[in-house]
Design a protein around this motif. Structure first.
Motif, mmCIF file in Angstrom:
data_model
loop_
_atom_site.group_PDB
_atom_site.id
_atom_site.type_symbol
_atom_site.label_atom_id
_atom_site.label_comp_id
_atom_site.label_asym_id
_atom_site.label_seq_id
_atom_site.Cartn_x
_atom_site.Cartn_y
_atom_site.Cartn_z
ATOM 1 N N GLU A 1 -41.300 94.823 -72.848
ATOM 2 C CA GLU A 1 -40.543 94.028 -71.865
ATOM 3 C C GLU A 1 -39.091 94.508 -71.807
ATOM 4 N N CYS B 1 -43.690 86.437 -72.874
ATOM 5 C CA CYS B 1 -43.410 86.119 -71.468
ATOM 6 C C CYS B 1 -44.046 87.123 -70.526
ATOM 7 N N GLY C 1 -43.703 88.068 -66.583
ATOM 8 C CA GLY C 1 -42.910 87.795 -65.382
ATOM 9 C C GLY C 1 -43.755 87.893 -64.122
ATOM 10 N N VAL D 1 -39.520 89.211 -67.410
ATOM 11 C CA VAL D 1 -38.520 88.144 -67.520
ATOM 12 C C VAL D 1 -37.167 88.713 -67.948
ATOM 13 N N GLN E 1 -35.436 90.341 -65.048
ATOM 14 C CA GLN E 1 -34.859 89.335 -64.143
ATOM 15 C C GLN E 1 -33.521 88.854 -64.690
ATOM 16 N N ALA F 1 -32.787 82.038 -70.905
ATOM 17 C CA ALA F 1 -33.974 81.728 -70.106
ATOM 18 C C ALA F 1 -34.303 80.256 -70.295
ATOM 19 N N GLN G 1 -36.957 76.848 -68.966
ATOM 20 C CA GLN G 1 -38.220 76.456 -68.347
ATOM 21 C C GLN G 1 -38.317 74.940 -68.435
ATOM 22 N N ARG H 1 -35.453 84.142 -74.804
ATOM 23 C CA ARG H 1 -34.861 85.316 -74.146
ATOM 24 C C ARG H 1 -33.394 84.998 -73.872
ATOM 25 N N PHE I 1 -36.687 81.319 -65.121
ATOM 26 C CA PHE I 1 -37.341 82.586 -64.801
ATOM 27 C C PHE I 1 -38.625 82.386 -64.002
ATOM 28 N N ARG J 1 -44.792 81.656 -69.916
ATOM 29 C CA ARG J 1 -44.470 81.923 -71.312
ATOM 30 C C ARG J 1 -45.530 81.297 -72.194
#
Ligand code: G1P
Length: 290
Positions: free
Chosen positions: A59, A150, A152, A157, A160, A174, A176, A222, A264, A268
């Motif tokens: 990643e 994660c 994306g 992610v 991003q 990050a 959520q 993240r 994001f 996840r």
């Protein structure tokens, strides 16, 4: 990349302030996964046929990062061995149909520089990040907690988040939305949405009770951090559970308007828990079959 190029990438003065290094705190015991993690690092638990930490490294690579700075601890040698050549194994399978199984990891090894340091005492995530300071130096950097796996939508992610960082040049965490009853497992932020999915954080708190939580926007593993975080961590007092909390250090930067939350696009899996681990396994197994 040849070795000279690799060295240049570690020591360049990075005047543009790009994100070139990713820190992986990987010293934790993985107690939620005992006995599997008694002698094996939790970062080496496989999701289908690839260890968690390799997903994280891939990643980071996708986000344009080639320096992987890994904070390990006792009993974590398997991580270093994984990102190295295994001569005996490779000569054994050369020319057989098994050889291609090592293609991905070989590509990762070719493209990255790995640096390691050990965290001698476990004093929390903030302490682990501070332990990585000698590997990072004075530049902005990413952090991946490998047990948060994660995926994306579109780009990864971390990619991003790097895009958000390049626009604002502030820390990016990050986030959520989680169920209200789950907030006590996470760092939680409060902030104003200044752009679609981007929040200017003005408050954050580590593992609050449901009543104390300022929202249900939870921090996922993240981060993009600026080097000032190290100065704060150096003098930070222990917080929740007696640990040096990264969330508390980030709060200091948030008070100066230097932290953004980024909701994001993607999903996840909490691979530190058996439930998330099984979900991730099914997800990647289905993907492999299709
Ligand atoms: C850490 C952080 C927490 C964050 C979480 C994400 O907690 O301290 O703020 O929400 O990672 O996974 P840990 O899960 O290591 O206890």
């Amino acid at each position: 990349m040849d070795f000279k190029e690799k060295l240049k990438s570690v020591f360049s003065n990075n005047e543009k302030g790009d994100i070139k290094k990713c820190l992986f705190p990987a010293a934790g015991y993985g107690t939620r996964f005992l006995p599997a993690t008694k002698a094996m690092p939790k970062e080496m638990l496989p999701i289908v046929n690839k260890p968690l930490i390799q997903y994280g490294v891939e990643e980071a690579l996708e986000a344009g990062i080639t320096n992987m700075a890994i904070v390990t601890g006792r009993g974590k040698r398997a991580i270093e061995d994984h990102f190295d050549i295994s001569y005996e194994l490779e000569s054994q399978i050369r020319g057989t149909d098994k050889e291609s199984l090592l293609n991905d990891i070989r590509d990762v090894i070719d493209r990255c520089v790995f640096t390691y340091t050990r965290q001698i005492v476990m004093k929390g995530l903030g302490h682990a990040v501070l332990t990585g300071k000698p590997l990072i130096g004075n530049e902005p950097f990413a952090v991946i907690l490998a047990d948060d796996l994660c995926v994306g939508d579109g780009s990864g992610v971390l990619k991003q988040m790097v895009d958000v960082f390049m626009k604002y040049k502030k820390c990016v965490v990050a986030v959520q939305e989680v169920k209200r009853e789950d907030v006590s497992k996470y760092g939680v932020i409060k902030g104003e949405e200044i752009e679609n999915d981007i929040f200017k954080v003005d408050y954050m708190v580590e593992k609050p009770s449901v009543d104390e939580a300022p929202s249900n926007l939870a921090v996922i593993g993240r981060y993009i951090l600026i080097p000032e975080i190290f100065d704060i961590l150096e003098t930070l007092k222990p917080g929740k559970n007696g640990e040096i909390q990264l969330t508390d250090a980030l709060l200091e930067l948030a008070k100066q308007g230097k932290v953004l939350g980024y909701r994001f696009k993607g999903q996840r899996f909490d691979c530190g828990s058996v439930h998330g681990f099984v979900e991730a396994t099914n997800f990647f197994f289905d993907k492999m079959k299709s």
